[in-house]
Design an enzyme around this catalytic site. Sequence first.
Site, PDB file in Angstrom:
ATOM      1  N   THR A 316      68.985  36.021  52.135  1.00 60.30           N
ATOM      2  CA  THR A 316      69.287  34.590  52.059  1.00 60.30           C
ATOM      3  C   THR A 316      70.109  34.154  53.270  1.00 60.30           C
ATOM      4  O   THR A 316      69.862  33.099  53.861  1.00 60.30           O
ATOM      5  CB  THR A 316      70.060  34.265  50.767  1.00 60.30           C
ATOM      6  OG1 THR A 316      69.293  34.678  49.637  1.00 60.30           O
ATOM      7  CG2 THR A 316      70.352  32.780  50.664  1.00 60.30           C
ATOM      8  N   TRP A 319      67.883  34.141  56.330  1.00 61.00           N
ATOM      9  CA  TRP A 319      66.982  32.988  56.331  1.00 61.00           C
ATOM     10  C   TRP A 319      67.607  31.814  57.081  1.00 61.00           C
ATOM     11  O   TRP A 319      66.910  31.053  57.753  1.00 61.00           O
ATOM     12  CB  TRP A 319      66.665  32.576  54.891  1.00 61.00           C
ATOM     13  CG  TRP A 319      65.813  31.346  54.781  1.00 61.00           C
ATOM     14  CD1 TRP A 319      64.449  31.290  54.768  1.00 61.00           C
ATOM     15  CD2 TRP A 319      66.261  29.985  54.666  1.00 61.00           C
ATOM     16  NE1 TRP A 319      64.021  29.991  54.658  1.00 61.00           N
ATOM     17  CE2 TRP A 319      65.118  29.160  54.591  1.00 61.00           C
ATOM     18  CE3 TRP A 319      67.514  29.382  54.615  1.00 61.00           C
ATOM     19  CZ2 TRP A 319      65.189  27.778  54.466  1.00 61.00           C
ATOM     20  CZ3 TRP A 319      67.596  28.001  54.498  1.00 61.00           C
ATOM     21  CH2 TRP A 319      66.443  27.220  54.424  1.00 61.00           C
ATOM     22  N   HIS A 320      68.926  31.678  56.992  1.00 55.03           N
ATOM     23  CA  HIS A 320      69.596  30.540  57.609  1.00 55.03           C
ATOM     24  C   HIS A 320      69.646  30.644  59.129  1.00 55.03           C
ATOM     25  O   HIS A 320      69.785  29.620  59.807  1.00 55.03           O
ATOM     26  CB  HIS A 320      71.016  30.393  57.056  1.00 55.03           C
ATOM     27  CG  HIS A 320      71.063  29.786  55.699  1.00 55.03           C
ATOM     28  ND1 HIS A 320      70.939  30.528  54.541  1.00 55.03           N
ATOM     29  CD2 HIS A 320      71.202  28.492  55.297  1.00 55.03           C
ATOM     30  CE1 HIS A 320      71.017  29.715  53.496  1.00 55.03           C
ATOM     31  NE2 HIS A 320      71.168  28.486  53.922  1.00 55.03           N
ATOM     32  N   GLY A 321      69.550  31.828  59.669  1.00 56.54           N
ATOM     33  CA  GLY A 321      69.579  31.935  61.123  1.00 56.54           C
ATOM     34  C   GLY A 321      69.606  33.371  61.595  1.00 56.54           C
ATOM     35  O   GLY A 321      70.008  34.280  60.862  1.00 56.54           O
ATOM     36  N   PHE A 474      67.434  25.011  60.617  1.00 52.31           N
ATOM     37  CA  PHE A 474      67.043  26.162  59.813  1.00 52.31           C
ATOM     38  C   PHE A 474      65.548  26.131  59.500  1.00 52.31           C
ATOM     39  O   PHE A 474      65.005  27.065  58.992  1.00 52.31           O
ATOM     40  CB  PHE A 474      67.834  26.196  58.499  1.00 52.31           C
ATOM     41  CG  PHE A 474      69.326  26.281  58.738  1.00 52.31           C
ATOM     42  CD1 PHE A 474      69.841  27.128  59.674  1.00 52.31           C
ATOM     43  CD2 PHE A 474      70.180  25.481  58.001  1.00 52.31           C
ATOM     44  CE1 PHE A 474      71.203  27.207  59.895  1.00 52.31           C
ATOM     45  CE2 PHE A 474      71.559  25.557  58.207  1.00 52.31           C
ATOM     46  CZ  PHE A 474      72.066  26.405  59.151  1.00 52.31           C
TER      47      PHE A 474
END
Length: 474
Positions: A316, A319-321, A474
């Site tokens: 998770t 996923w953001h960066g 994102f």
Amino acid sequence: MVFSSLIFLYVFLPLVLIVYFISPKMLRNMILLLASLFFYAWGEPKYVLLMMISILLNYILGIVIENTISQSKRKALLWLVIFSNLAILGYYKYAGFFVDIINNYLEEAIEWQAVPLPIGISFYTFQALSYVIDVYRKDVKAQRNFLDLSLFITLFPQLVAGPIVRYQTVAEQIKKRLSTAEDWMIGTRRFVQGLAKKVLIANPMGEVADHVFSLSGGDLTTGTAWIGILAYSLQIYFDFSGYSDMAIGLARIFGFKFEENFNYPYIAQSVTDFWRRWHISLSSWFRDYVYFPLGGSRVSHEWKLYRNLLIVWTLTGFWHGASWTFMAWGFYYGLLICLEKWVLLKWLERIPRFLRHIYILIIVMIGWVFFRANDFTYAFSFIKTMFGLSDAALYNYETILLTKDYAVYFVIAIIFAMPIYRLYQAWSEQRATSSLTFDWSLRLGQTIYYGALLLFITMFLVNATHNPFIYFRF
């Protein structure tokens, strides 16, 4: 860029609404699709083709998977879908990150030309993946109409920053939907609320956060650090929930009913509770498509439960960066949720709600430091300053100036981060629906209020500098 925001608000959106509602129903999906592609092309024209290739890939493989009888072939096709989607996402979002890692161990570095990140690629990739996985699981039928599937993935209200919409949520609405006067009223109000969150609260909070996080570790004071992280905590909430409100509101005007994406996360009583309220569409996506396939909580040994939680939450964060700090942020929450399930939750239930609330706010703000900081050195230095573990002063003139200049914004943001306004909304809607006659006074008052609010927002936009939504990257 501010001019573009005004063009969208007062030209593009009204034009789409007019053309949409005067057109025959059989053409409305096509109009929405064209509007969505134009909206995306306005910011990223060269990546429209990439998005359409992604849609075509998932369209074809969705139908092939549904028509394939052999379970082994269906599973192989599913892995092909997953690999293909993640390969596209990985090239644009993570390739540079992995090249840098490899270069640290090579004598002769690999040359890599950084590529711009297509807007919203994480969101529309996850929507496409959820569609094909649901087809594989036989939860939905494969969409035979390419234009309808394209509309699902590209629908402009939520295209670039979510929420992540499941196909099964809107499948019937794509085929047939009805937009009533009530939908217009609720949708318009929700859209203006979201825009107000962004322009009137998130942007001023962002000014404070950007200023504080631009200071070197040696220039920080304890007071300034707390002001900065409080500002960022409020900025990211009102920025992202504001966009979600705008997306949900616009979709409602067109007859789509999206699920909620935020539920006042800062009133949570535990980390688990926080993530039931924050970015609900993302956390539920990882739960259904990663956590459950790993075995979820139905595992033979307790350690596997904690393993699954740590894997999911680290992913998770990733996923953001493409950054170690994002991965650490995700792992941080995975570790906290593991601790809560193991021992902390029972302990938390024994202490007063107020103290539980303080606990979660501190935990969340520490997490936001890693999310906002560019590297671990700065993040740890910032946290040490927050808790008086460095040589920094308690406060200075800058601390007093920031407090004085932005006190009103902080007060407003804190008030609206609590469900006070929702109580008023529930009351007004109940009054409107329970009355035997149409309550003209209530409707007139609401119309004047939201009209004045929109005018006030416009004044801020005209005088503002460009301040895009955080989740665009994102």
